[in-house]
Design an enzyme around this catalytic site. Structure first.
Site, PDB file in Angstrom:
ATOM      1  CE  LYS A   9      55.338   0.411 -22.653  1.00 57.93           C
ATOM      2  NZ  LYS A   9      53.925   0.192 -22.295  1.00 57.93           N
TER       3      LYS A   9
ATOM      4  NE  ARG B 204      54.767  -1.682 -15.943  1.00 57.58           N
ATOM      5  CZ  ARG B 204      55.702  -1.952 -16.836  1.00 57.58           C
ATOM      6  NH1 ARG B 204      55.896  -1.136 -17.857  1.00 57.58           N
ATOM      7  NH2 ARG B 204      56.450  -3.026 -16.724  1.00 57.58           N
TER       8      ARG B 204
HETATM    9  C1  8Y4 Z   1      62.146   0.155 -22.637  1.00 59.06           C
HETATM   10  C2  8Y4 Z   1      61.837  -0.684 -21.594  1.00 59.06           C
HETATM   11  C3  8Y4 Z   1      61.197   0.320 -23.615  1.00 59.06           C
HETATM   12  C4  8Y4 Z   1      60.631  -1.328 -21.528  1.00 59.06           C
HETATM   13  C5  8Y4 Z   1      59.996  -0.351 -23.568  1.00 59.06           C
HETATM   14  C6  8Y4 Z   1      59.677  -1.163 -22.514  1.00 59.06           C
HETATM   15  C7  8Y4 Z   1      52.934  -1.881 -19.602  1.00 59.06           C
HETATM   16  C8  8Y4 Z   1      52.819  -2.903 -18.651  1.00 59.06           C
HETATM   17  C9  8Y4 Z   1      54.567  -3.246 -19.900  1.00 59.06           C
HETATM   18  C10 8Y4 Z   1      51.961  -0.849 -19.628  1.00 59.06           C
HETATM   19  C11 8Y4 Z   1      50.907  -1.988 -17.764  1.00 59.06           C
HETATM   20  C12 8Y4 Z   1      57.631  -2.037 -21.481  1.00 59.06           C
HETATM   21  C13 8Y4 Z   1      54.111  -4.960 -18.073  1.00 59.06           C
HETATM   22  C14 8Y4 Z   1      56.554  -2.995 -21.851  1.00 59.06           C
HETATM   23  N1  8Y4 Z   1      54.040  -2.115 -20.369  1.00 59.06           N
HETATM   24  N2  8Y4 Z   1      51.813  -2.950 -17.732  1.00 59.06           N
HETATM   25  N3  8Y4 Z   1      53.844  -3.755 -18.847  1.00 59.06           N
HETATM   26  N4  8Y4 Z   1      50.960  -0.949 -18.687  1.00 59.06           N
HETATM   27  N5  8Y4 Z   1      49.889  -1.990 -16.884  1.00 59.06           N
HETATM   28  N6  8Y4 Z   1      58.480  -1.828 -22.516  1.00 59.06           N
HETATM   29  O1  8Y4 Z   1      51.947   0.069 -20.455  1.00 59.06           O
HETATM   30  O2  8Y4 Z   1      57.742  -1.535 -20.407  1.00 59.06           O
HETATM   31  S1  8Y4 Z   1      56.003  -4.045 -20.515  1.00 59.06           S
END
Ligand code: 8Y4
Length: 280
Positions: A224, A259
């Site tokens: 993130k 996750r």
């Molecule tokens: C690179 C790739 C940088 C992806 C950022 C991201 C969470 C989630 C997401 C979380 C739960 C993400 C669907 C955002 N974050 N579900 N989902 N908890 N339960 N960004 O923190 O991965 S999407």
């Protein structure tokens, strides 16, 4: 600690890695549906070999600036992947969605957990759909509407806000028939929070673990942007070591599920973390 879903009971006595499988279209791929399905199956098999305990599948990007996806489009993306994975592998699948119709289709296609990034703020009927099949339900904290959730004004006490919003989400879930034992809570790293608030939530996660002792906590910090900001603008593919630091601290402070994109590295780091915790 145990987490019952519609298909099994997941053992959370040691940390569990939830591997991320995105099925949003790749602009560089023109291989069509068969190639996409094959790639998703190969990645799922790889993550299982690397130690994933759950696979999280989503068909709508929640990255800053992403547009909402039509319900039917989201269903068409995730359902074939869920059917293919659930018929071949014995691993819990979660559907990352905040739409009840998508959750319903995914549960019918083999998913056993609903992962709602809105904590039931966007579509309360997600809870009814989960209750109808005894699915697990992840209630993640986020702020604002879909389009504005990454640009929220900072709040004065983030731990208190997350705690209050958890209470509200749990109450909606229970009112719509979900039993307490099905609900896992998530602080929602990066969703409408400043870098400092993300750090504070990780540092004080033990307070939330104590206040919500009936529920397991899930944390998703993998790759993130707060990690990129702390590492002098490192791009997502250079955020692994920072992501592992966040995962280790989260588990030290009470998280049961992490996750992550990088399943093997995360599972190894958490195996060592858990060995240390277990010796105290
Ligand atoms: C690179 C790739 C940088 C992806 C950022 C991201 C969470 C989630 C997401 C979380 C739960 C993400 C669907 C955002 N974050 N579900 N989902 N908890 N339960 N960004 O923190 O991965 S999407």
């Amino acid at each position: 600690m145990l987490w019952p879903t519609s298909k099994r009971t997941i053992d959370l006595s040691a940390p569990v890695v939830m591997g991320i499988l995105n099925v949003t279209p790749d602009s560089f791929s023109d291989g069509g549906q068969f190639a996409d399905l094959d790639a998703a199956l190969a990645r799922a098999e790889e993550m299982i070999g690397e130690g994933a305990g759950i696979i999280d599948i989503g068909g709508e990007s929640t990255r800053p600036g992403s547009a909402r996806v039509e319900e039917q489009t989201e269903i068409d993306r995730v359902v074939p992947v869920m059917e293919a994975i659930s018929s071949r592998f014995d691993i819990p699948i979660s559907i990352d969605t905040s739409k009840s119709k998508v959750a319903e289709a995914a549960l019918a296609a083999g998913a056993e957990i609903v992962n709602d990034i809105s904590g039931l703020r966007f579509d309360e009927r997600i809870a009814e759909v989960a209750a109808a099949t005894n699915a697990g339900l992840v209630l993640m904290h986020s702020r604002g509407e879909f389009e504005t959730m990454h640009s929220q004004p900072p709040v004065e006490n983030i731990v208190a806000e997350v705690s209050n919003d958890f209470r509200r989400s749990i109450a909606i879930a229970e009112a719509r028939g979900v039993t307490k034992d099905k609900v896992v809570l998530d602080i929602g790293i990066g969703f409408g929070k400043t870098v400092e608030q993300n750090l504070e939530l990780l540092a004080r996660l033990d307070i939330l673990a104590g206040a919500f002792a009936d529920h397991a906590l899930l944390v998703g910090a993998s790759r993130k942007s707060f990690i990129g900001k702390l590492l002098d603008g490192a791009p997502p593919d250079e955020r692994l070591r920072g992501s592992l630091a966040a995962a280790v601290v989260a588990v030290m402070n009470g998280a049961r599920i992490v996750r992550a994109h990088d399943v093997k590295a995360t599972a190894e780091a958490l195996k060592v973390t858990n060995a240390i915790i277990s010796q105290s």
